[in-house]
Design a protein around this motif. Structure first.
Motif, PDB file in Angstrom:
ATOM      1  N   LEU A 101       0.812  -1.219   0.000  1.00  0.00           N
ATOM      2  CA  LEU A 101       0.000   0.000   0.000  1.00  0.00           C
ATOM      3  C   LEU A 101       0.843   1.266   0.000  1.00  0.00           C
ATOM      4  N   SER A 128       1.308   1.082  -6.148  1.00  0.00           N
ATOM      5  CA  SER A 128       0.012   0.938  -5.499  1.00  0.00           C
ATOM      6  C   SER A 128      -0.744   2.258  -5.519  1.00  0.00           C
ATOM      7  N   SER A 129      -0.015   3.350  -5.345  1.00  0.00           N
ATOM      8  CA  SER A 129      -0.635   4.678  -5.426  1.00  0.00           C
ATOM      9  C   SER A 129      -1.197   4.922  -6.820  1.00  0.00           C
ATOM     10  N   ARG A 147      -4.371   3.037  -7.277  1.00  0.00           N
ATOM     11  CA  ARG A 147      -5.508   3.734  -6.667  1.00  0.00           C
ATOM     12  C   ARG A 147      -6.002   4.853  -7.570  1.00  0.00           C
ATOM     13  N   ASP A 148      -5.090   5.526  -8.265  1.00  0.00           N
ATOM     14  CA  ASP A 148      -5.497   6.558  -9.236  1.00  0.00           C
ATOM     15  C   ASP A 148      -6.351   5.935 -10.335  1.00  0.00           C
ATOM     16  N   CYS A 149      -5.950   4.731 -10.779  1.00  0.00           N
ATOM     17  CA  CYS A 149      -6.727   4.044 -11.815  1.00  0.00           C
ATOM     18  C   CYS A 149      -8.140   3.748 -11.316  1.00  0.00           C
ATOM     19  N   ARG A 150      -8.245   3.302 -10.059  1.00  0.00           N
ATOM     20  CA  ARG A 150      -9.571   2.998  -9.515  1.00  0.00           C
ATOM     21  C   ARG A 150     -10.443   4.243  -9.414  1.00  0.00           C
ATOM     22  N   ARG A 151      -9.824   5.365  -9.032  1.00  0.00           N
ATOM     23  CA  ARG A 151     -10.599   6.618  -8.964  1.00  0.00           C
ATOM     24  C   ARG A 151     -11.098   7.017 -10.351  1.00  0.00           C
ATOM     25  N   GLN A 172     -13.991   4.887 -11.260  1.00  0.00           N
ATOM     26  CA  GLN A 172     -15.226   5.302 -10.582  1.00  0.00           C
ATOM     27  C   GLN A 172     -15.867   6.494 -11.280  1.00  0.00           C
ATOM     28  N   GLU A 215      -4.691  -1.155 -13.750  1.00  0.00           N
ATOM     29  CA  GLU A 215      -4.766  -1.251 -12.292  1.00  0.00           C
ATOM     30  C   GLU A 215      -4.221  -2.594 -11.817  1.00  0.00           C
ATOM     31  N   GLN A 271      -0.845  -3.153  -9.502  1.00  0.00           N
ATOM     32  CA  GLN A 271      -0.887  -3.892  -8.257  1.00  0.00           C
ATOM     33  C   GLN A 271       0.119  -5.043  -8.252  1.00  0.00           C
TER      34      GLN A 271
END
Length: 387
Positions: free
Chosen positions: A26, A31-32, A35-39, A42, A73, A77
């Protein structure tokens, strides 16, 4: 040192969570980015929900972008995971954890298996095949792994790799550590002389430490009166063993009351409940002790079987041996490894609660009783329970 503790975070101690694989992943740059990809995904999903159904070209484009972001993403990961694993100098995991797909293909310079004398051989190979060299650490004179099938045990499953190598290669492939850093010398000497040819020595930092040296007991004169070794004898007290109705395990109510009475004496001397362990070979006695234990101590005073306490330690250990019968039957108390584990869990104080007439019928246990009586203090359980 770059160390990674591999395993599910829910099963790790709080002290090592910061070193867990998940925590380190994390904190990584990849990993950061994941998280940008997940945002971004969304946000695109919200756009897709709001987009009119007839705008098919725009919807196809958003879905294509979602697939691309999902792929990126996953890659980010995986890179984050691999970077942490590749950067680790030491990876700590269980033998089962060594088989996880995330560790597939990992090769280590050295594989060290701690408590190898408690591990099934087949489980050891799951880790050993990942290393160029291996070190097995353990004690084959303590309890072996639990094998529930008698047939499998008789066929050799209970024989550990550690024990097999010890017998076949002996001194040419093994080195015995002879200095221990846990026990008062009086506790250690019985085990050393009985099982280790008198080779074990107590480090000067622990050789003479007593309960009176603890921060919580220094100002309490009662602590100075507590001996390092104590025999609480139930012989003649009519504390007969009983067998549980729905199983083969045994319990002894009078002996349980004596053990808990001594526990209260330890608390009165200033010990914390967390510094005391009450252990017994029988699960039925564990259940009874927990039932009789004051409710306010349920979360702090540990009661467990000897097998369940292996690898642990407490400042004071109270051992309830349970067996009390006219025929002198002691069952698996006669296993020297089990009693070796029980006695050596203590740092500063051991109290044996037993019927000396019964357990002394076994030669090994008889020598233990004689040692505690000669080197420590003798007390009748009748006086303790009556008080």
């Amino acid at each position: 040192m770059k160390l990674v503790r591999y395993g599910h975070p829910a099963r790790l101690l709080p002290q090592v969570l910061d070193k867990s694989l998940e925590a380190q992943v994390l904190r990584s740059d990849n990993s950061s980015l994941a998280r940008d990809c997940r945002r971004d995904m969304q946000q695109l999903n919200r756009q897709l929900i709001k987009l009119e159904s007839w705008k098919r070209a725009e919807r196809r484009q958003i879905r294509a972008e979602l697939r691309q972001l999902a792929k990126e993403e996953r890659q980010r990961q995986q890179k984050a995971l691999q970077e942490v694993l590749d950067g680790a100098q030491v990876l700590c995991c269980t033998l089962t954890g060594a088989l996880h797909p995330q560790l597939q293909g990992q090769v280590f310079d050295v594989v060290v298996i701690d408590e190898a004398a408690q591990a099934l051989e087949v489980a050891c190979w799951s880790a050993l095949l990942k290393g160029r060299r291996a070190v097995l650490a353990g004690d084959h004179l303590q309890l072996p792994p639990t094998v529930l099938s008698d047939t499998a045990a008789k066929a050799g499953l209970s024989n550990t790799l550690f024990e097999r190598l010890q017998h076949s290669l002996g001194a040419q492939a093994s080195s015995m550590l002879t200095v221990q850093y846990r026990m008062h010398a009086a506790i250690m000497d019985w085990s050393s002389n009985e099982l280790y040819q008198g080779l074990i020595e107590a480090h000067e930092s622990v050789a003479g430490h007593t309960l009176a040296d603890l921060p919580t007991t220094m100002s309490n004169p009662a602590a100075a009166e507590l001996p390092t070794l104590l025999l609480i004898d139930t012989a003649g007290c009519d504390f007969e063993e009983q067998q549980e109705q729905d199983g083969d395990s045994k319990y002894n109510r009078g002996e349980a009351e004596a053990a808990l009475a001594h526990m209260q004496r330890l608390l009165a001397a200033g010990l914390s409940p967390a510094d005391i362990g009450i252990i017994t070979p029988y699960s039925a006695q564990v259940a009874l002790l927990r039932e009789l234990r004051p409710e306010k101590l349920a979360g702090s005073l540990e009661v467990a079987t000897v097998d369940g306490f292996q690898g642990r330690e407490k400042e004071a250990i109270v051992i309830s041996m349970v067996r009390s019968n006219a025929s002198g039957q002691v069952g698996f108390l006669a296993d020297c490894r089990r009693m070796n584990v029980a006695v050596t869990r203590a740092r500063r104080h051991v109290a044996l609660v037993c019927d000396s007439e019964t357990v002394s019928k076994d030669a090994f246990l008889g020598r233990l009783i004689s040692y505690v009586e000669e080197q420590g203090h003798y007390e009748s359980a009748a006086e303790l329970v009556a008080s």
